[in-house]
Design a protein around this motif. Structure first.
Motif, PDB file in Angstrom:
ATOM      1  N   GLU A 160      -1.142   0.234  -3.949  1.00 31.04           N
ATOM      2  CA  GLU A 160      -0.097   0.082  -4.954  1.00 31.04           C
ATOM      3  C   GLU A 160       1.008   1.117  -4.747  1.00 31.04           C
ATOM      4  OE1 GLU A 160      -2.601  -1.748  -8.750  1.00 31.04           O
ATOM      5  OE2 GLU A 160      -2.418   0.431  -8.521  1.00 31.04           O
ATOM      6  N   GLY A 161       0.602   2.374  -4.611  1.00 33.65           N
ATOM      7  CA  GLY A 161       1.588   3.427  -4.410  1.00 33.65           C
ATOM      8  C   GLY A 161       2.362   3.248  -3.119  1.00 33.65           C
ATOM      9  N   TYR A 162       1.666   2.820  -2.070  1.00 34.88           N
ATOM     10  CA  TYR A 162       2.312   2.642  -0.776  1.00 34.88           C
ATOM     11  C   TYR A 162       3.384   1.560  -0.849  1.00 34.88           C
ATOM     12  CZ  TYR A 162       2.942   1.778   4.207  1.00 34.88           C
ATOM     13  OH  TYR A 162       3.488   1.612   5.465  1.00 34.88           O
TER      14      TYR A 162
ATOM     15  N   LEU B  52      12.737   0.253   1.240  1.00 37.89           N
ATOM     16  CA  LEU B  52      13.071   0.680   2.598  1.00 37.89           C
ATOM     17  C   LEU B  52      12.907  -0.435   3.617  1.00 37.89           C
ATOM     18  CD1 LEU B  52      11.233   4.138   2.593  1.00 37.89           C
ATOM     19  CD2 LEU B  52      13.648   3.686   2.071  1.00 37.89           C
TER      20      LEU B  52
ATOM     21  N   HIS C  34       5.048   0.422  -3.475  1.00 37.78           N
ATOM     22  CA  HIS C  34       6.191   0.818  -4.291  1.00 37.78           C
ATOM     23  C   HIS C  34       7.038   1.893  -3.602  1.00 37.78           C
ATOM     24  CE1 HIS C  34       5.202  -1.728  -7.623  1.00 37.78           C
ATOM     25  NE2 HIS C  34       3.982  -1.236  -7.700  1.00 37.78           N
ATOM     26  N   SER C  35       6.453   2.619  -2.650  1.00 40.72           N
ATOM     27  CA  SER C  35       7.219   3.635  -1.931  1.00 40.72           C
ATOM     28  C   SER C  35       8.026   3.044  -0.782  1.00 40.72           C
ATOM     29  CB  SER C  35       6.285   4.725  -1.403  1.00 40.72           C
ATOM     30  OG  SER C  35       5.464   4.227  -0.349  1.00 40.72           O
ATOM     31  N   ILE C  36       7.623   1.876  -0.282  1.00 39.73           N
ATOM     32  CA  ILE C  36       8.323   1.291   0.864  1.00 39.73           C
ATOM     33  C   ILE C  36       9.182   0.089   0.504  1.00 39.73           C
ATOM     34  CG2 ILE C  36       6.506   2.025   2.460  1.00 39.73           C
ATOM     35  CD1 ILE C  36       5.644  -0.974   2.594  1.00 39.73           C
ATOM     36  N   LYS C  37       9.030  -0.460  -0.695  1.00 38.19           N
ATOM     37  CA  LYS C  37       9.675  -1.744  -0.996  1.00 38.19           C
ATOM     38  C   LYS C  37      11.193  -1.694  -0.905  1.00 38.19           C
ATOM     39  CE  LYS C  37       9.492  -1.052  -6.022  1.00 38.19           C
ATOM     40  NZ  LYS C  37       8.959  -1.605  -7.298  1.00 38.19           N
TER      41      LYS C  37
ATOM     42  N   TYR D 270      -4.044   3.354  -3.703  1.00 42.72           N
ATOM     43  CA  TYR D 270      -3.215   3.810  -2.591  1.00 42.72           C
ATOM     44  C   TYR D 270      -2.287   2.688  -2.129  1.00 42.72           C
ATOM     45  CZ  TYR D 270      -1.964   5.433   2.109  1.00 42.72           C
ATOM     46  OH  TYR D 270      -1.270   5.796   3.244  1.00 42.72           O
TER      47      TYR D 270
ATOM     48  N   GLU E 257       1.774  -1.489 -12.524  1.00 42.76           N
ATOM     49  CA  GLU E 257       1.984  -1.286 -11.094  1.00 42.76           C
ATOM     50  C   GLU E 257       1.156  -2.254 -10.244  1.00 42.76           C
ATOM     51  OE1 GLU E 257       4.186   1.202  -9.791  1.00 42.76           O
ATOM     52  OE2 GLU E 257       4.751   1.037 -11.904  1.00 42.76           O
TER      53      GLU E 257
END
Length: 240
Positions: free
Chosen positions: A164-166, A173, A168-171, A162, A62
């Motif tokens: 990294e997670g952020y 969108l 991957h959650s928006i890519k 955080y 990730e």
């Protein structure tokens, strides 16, 4: 008054909590950062921690490259500031970091920036008292009862995760904007083309310059060039 209200509404803020410590990260503009820096003391970076942390990240599937980090930070905090060493780095995001612990609230500056391809988080303790008598340039060890070295390192690790997670959650969108940035001191280019985020390191200046020319031939310009062009366009449009 309308302008002040607009600024408050647009200020970016991130709230986090880890191990009973609440964190608020408020985006600052460059002027605010300079003023608060006049009332703050720099905390030593833990370079051994950075080395060990980034080595441990090499096998993380990730893990973000510089282009993805830049996009994540931009979506969290707005556009990069201008307090950049444009020979060694390419972005700078100054924030006000407020810690809320059982002992009370503590105020820090945190400067999030890249240096020769590595992401850093430099901290400064903001003093509520008169700073006269303090040397603002001497690097200090962390204030252990407020924000210990271990807590700082834990927070950096947590915030990096955080990010990294952020991302991957928006890519999926966000629209992938084509761009590239340069780090001249280390022959590094990163950016986005054809919806792919890239980070490339070159061995020679000739290879580095050829890659820049190739990107420019595709119609891309560096983010720095775009900023300068926007400034010039705004000035000249006012003169018409």
């Amino acid at each position: 008054m309308r302008q002040v209200v607009k600024q408050i509404k647009e200020r970016k803020k991130v709230e986090l909590k880890r191990q009973e410590i609440k964190y608020e990260l408020w985006r600052l503009d460059d002027t605010e950062f300079r003023k608060l820096r006049q009332k703050s003391l720099p905390i030593k970076d833990d370079y051994i921690f950075y080395m060990q942390f980034y080595l441990s990240e090499q096998n993380n599937q990730e893990r973000l490259n510089l282009a993805q980090i830049f996009v994540a930070l931009t979506h969290l905090f707005g556009e990069s500031g201008d307090l950049i060493d444009d020979w060694k780095g390419s972005f700078d995001f100054p924030v006000l970091l407020i810690l809320e612990k059982i002992q009370g609230k503590f105020f820090y500056l945190m400067d999030i920036y890249d240096n020769r391809g590595t992401l850093y988080f430099s901290l400064y303790r903001i003093l509520e008292v008169d700073i006269e008598g303090y040397d603002r340039e001497i690097l200090r060890e962390p204030f252990e009862l407020e924000f210990s070295r271990q807590e700082i390192n834990n927070f950096i690790s947590y915030f990096y995760g955080y990010l990294e997670g952020y991302f991957h959650s928006i890519k999926f969108l966000i629209a992938s904007q084509q761009f590239f940035n340069k780090i001249a001191s280390s022959y590094i280019l990163y950016g986005c083309t054809d919806e792919q985020y890239f980070e490339e390191h070159y061995e020679t200046q000739e290879a580095y310059q050829a890659a820049i020319e190739n990107l420019e031939s595709m119609g891309l310009s560096s983010m720095t060039s775009q900023t300068f062009n926007e400034i010039l366009q705004n000035i000249t449009s006012e003169m018409d």
